[in-house]
Design a protein around this motif. Structure first.
Motif, PDB file in Angstrom:
ATOM      1  N   GLY A  42       0.832  -1.205   0.000  1.00  0.00           N
ATOM      2  CA  GLY A  42       0.000   0.000   0.000  1.00  0.00           C
ATOM      3  C   GLY A  42       0.861   1.247   0.000  1.00  0.00           C
ATOM      4  N   ASN A  44       2.207   5.105  -1.144  1.00  0.00           N
ATOM      5  CA  ASN A  44       2.524   5.798  -2.399  1.00  0.00           C
ATOM      6  C   ASN A  44       3.667   5.173  -3.194  1.00  0.00           C
ATOM      7  N   THR A  45       4.632   4.597  -2.495  1.00  0.00           N
ATOM      8  CA  THR A  45       5.837   4.109  -3.199  1.00  0.00           C
ATOM      9  C   THR A  45       5.541   3.168  -4.360  1.00  0.00           C
ATOM     10  N   ASP A  73      -1.897  -5.132   3.087  1.00  0.00           N
ATOM     11  CA  ASP A  73      -2.723  -4.511   4.122  1.00  0.00           C
ATOM     12  C   ASP A  73      -3.767  -3.638   3.450  1.00  0.00           C
ATOM     13  N   ARG A  75      -6.455  -0.166   4.400  1.00  0.00           N
ATOM     14  CA  ARG A  75      -7.059   0.756   5.358  1.00  0.00           C
ATOM     15  C   ARG A  75      -8.540   0.388   5.433  1.00  0.00           C
ATOM     16  N   ASN A  85      -6.134   1.181  -0.429  1.00  0.00           N
ATOM     17  CA  ASN A  85      -5.019   0.584  -1.182  1.00  0.00           C
ATOM     18  C   ASN A  85      -5.536  -0.155  -2.417  1.00  0.00           C
ATOM     19  N   GLY A 142       6.275  -1.944   1.643  1.00  0.00           N
ATOM     20  CA  GLY A 142       6.842  -0.612   1.802  1.00  0.00           C
ATOM     21  C   GLY A 142       7.458  -0.521   3.191  1.00  0.00           C
ATOM     22  N   LEU A 143       8.005   0.649   3.483  1.00  0.00           N
ATOM     23  CA  LEU A 143       8.645   0.854   4.792  1.00  0.00           C
ATOM     24  C   LEU A 143       8.233   2.226   5.309  1.00  0.00           C
ATOM     25  N   HIS A 148       7.692   0.632  10.421  1.00  0.00           N
ATOM     26  CA  HIS A 148       6.555  -0.267  10.167  1.00  0.00           C
ATOM     27  C   HIS A 148       6.605  -0.759   8.737  1.00  0.00           C
ATOM     28  N   ALA A 150       3.718  -3.015   5.951  1.00  0.00           N
ATOM     29  CA  ALA A 150       2.293  -3.336   5.836  1.00  0.00           C
ATOM     30  C   ALA A 150       1.594  -2.481   6.902  1.00  0.00           C
ATOM     31  N   LYS A 175      -0.473   5.527  11.861  1.00  0.00           N
ATOM     32  CA  LYS A 175      -0.602   6.128  10.525  1.00  0.00           C
ATOM     33  C   LYS A 175      -2.078   6.051  10.137  1.00  0.00           C
ATOM     34  N   ARG A 180      -7.142  -0.761  10.436  1.00  0.00           N
ATOM     35  CA  ARG A 180      -6.543  -1.384   9.247  1.00  0.00           C
ATOM     36  C   ARG A 180      -6.600  -2.900   9.376  1.00  0.00           C
ATOM     37  N   LYS A 203      13.233   7.938   4.467  1.00  0.00           N
ATOM     38  CA  LYS A 203      13.265   6.508   4.854  1.00  0.00           C
ATOM     39  C   LYS A 203      14.667   6.065   5.275  1.00  0.00           C
TER      40      LYS A 203
HETATM   41  C1  6PG Z   1      -0.063   1.548   4.023  1.00  0.00           C
HETATM   42  C2  6PG Z   1       1.185   0.771   3.673  1.00  0.00           C
HETATM   43  C3  6PG Z   1       2.332   1.202   4.523  1.00  0.00           C
HETATM   44  C4  6PG Z   1       3.307   1.865   3.575  1.00  0.00           C
HETATM   45  C5  6PG Z   1       4.385   2.619   4.307  1.00  0.00           C
HETATM   46  C6  6PG Z   1       5.172   3.481   3.312  1.00  0.00           C
HETATM   47  O1  6PG Z   1      -1.154   1.041   3.771  1.00  0.00           O
HETATM   48  O2  6PG Z   1       0.068   2.678   4.486  1.00  0.00           O
HETATM   49  O3  6PG Z   1       1.018  -0.533   3.660  1.00  0.00           O
HETATM   50  O4  6PG Z   1       3.000   0.166   5.189  1.00  0.00           O
HETATM   51  O5  6PG Z   1       3.900   0.869   2.756  1.00  0.00           O
HETATM   52  O6  6PG Z   1       3.776   3.442   5.270  1.00  0.00           O
HETATM   53  O7  6PG Z   1       4.251   4.388   2.721  1.00  0.00           O
HETATM   54  P1  6PG Z   1       4.709   5.297   1.456  1.00  0.00           P
HETATM   55  O8  6PG Z   1       5.046   4.348   0.360  1.00  0.00           O
HETATM   56  O9  6PG Z   1       3.508   6.133   1.143  1.00  0.00           O
HETATM   57  O10 6PG Z   1       5.919   6.077   1.937  1.00  0.00           O
END
Ligand code: 6PG
Length: 245
Positions: A42, A44-45, A73, A75, A85, A142-143, A148, A150, A175, A180, A203
């Motif tokens: 999920g 933006n990355t 994951d 929301r 997502n 993502g990270l 965190h 997922a 977040k 979620r 990051k």
């Molecule tokens: C979510 C993601 C979350 C995301 C990281 C990085 O649903 O928010 O699963 O784990 O991967 O927070 O978010 P960005 O890619 O937006 O920096």
């Protein structure tokens, strides 16, 4: 577990490598098991990655009829909510490739409680792998800046759910939005391939901590992603790799 770290100049190059890996893994999985299961991340990355996979030339070599998409994951918002997502994945990828609708496996967030949705998704996963080893071919992650991944957040109650669960409910998420659903470490660590995508200066600290040996007393969620028999690949841009020793 085997581990690989690749650093690229730009987020676009990271996305291109991630997309190439998708195509390679999909072709191998479809050739050997006649299907490919991919878990999308999920946030933006992943958007650039999705857009590349939705375009020529990367789109063509994939037999999308044999691809199954799951979500790491979600929301707990309606599927047409800007924070969904699923909506992000549809707009950037799924609406642009010939993947059968029944091959898209979203986490339900409408007319259901989070607890029921988690249980339902757990059954979806178990049914998909019925008679086979429960192991996604590919999980993208993502990270977050706090380490965190997922929707597994540091020192959060989802960390304490029953260890045999594949899907957990997260409430009071640091977040937004607050509620979620997330795959658990068990579901992720059984995967054949896990690919982290991390780009951007913000990051860098989390990446540096993530790639150090896990602090056994308080490992970050990202440090608990250790695919038992799988391959762990970190795809970073130079900005996110800046603090790596
Ligand atoms: C979510 C993601 C979350 C995301 C990281 C990085 O649903 O928010 O699963 O784990 O991967 O927070 O978010 P960005 O890619 O937006 O920096």
């Amino acid at each position: 577990m085997s581990k690989e770290i690749r650093t690229f100049k730009t987020p676009e190059e990271v996305a291109e490598e991630a997309a190439k890996r998708f195509v390679q893994l999909a072709q191998t999985a479809i050739a050997t098991q006649n299907r490919f299961s991919a878990v999308l991340a999920g946030g933006n990355t992943p958007k650039i990655l999705h857009q590349l996979l939705a375009q020529t030339p990367l789109k063509e070599p994939v037999d999308w009829r044999k691809v199954h998409v799951f979500f790491g994951d979600e929301r707990f918002v309606p599927p047409d909510d800007p924070g969904s997502n699923l909506l992000m994945a549809k707009k950037s990828l799924l609406d642009h490739v010939p993947i059968p609708r029944e091959n898209i496996h979203p986490m339900q967030t409408l007319n259901i409680s989070p607890e029921q949705a988690a249980q339902q998704y757990e059954e979806t996963i178990k049914n998909f792998f019925a008679g086979a080893n429960l192991s996604f071919d590919l999980v993208y992650l993502g990270l977050g800046e706090d380490g965190h991944t997922a929707s597994l957040f540091p020192n959060h109650q989802a960390m304490s759910y029953a260890p045999d669960r594949l899907v957990a409910v997260v409430k009071n998420s640091p977040k937004p939005p607050s509620v979620r659903l997330t795959l658990t470490y068990k579901a992720i660590n059984q995967a054949k391939n896990v690919i982290f995508l991390a780009t951007g200066e913000n990051k860098a600290q989390a990446v540096a901590r993530a790639l150090k040996e896990a602090d056994s007393s308080h490992p970050l969620p990202v440090q608990s992603i250790q695919p038992e028999k799988g391959h762990l690949l970190w795809l970073l841009d130079e900005a996110a790799a800046r603090c790596m020793s």
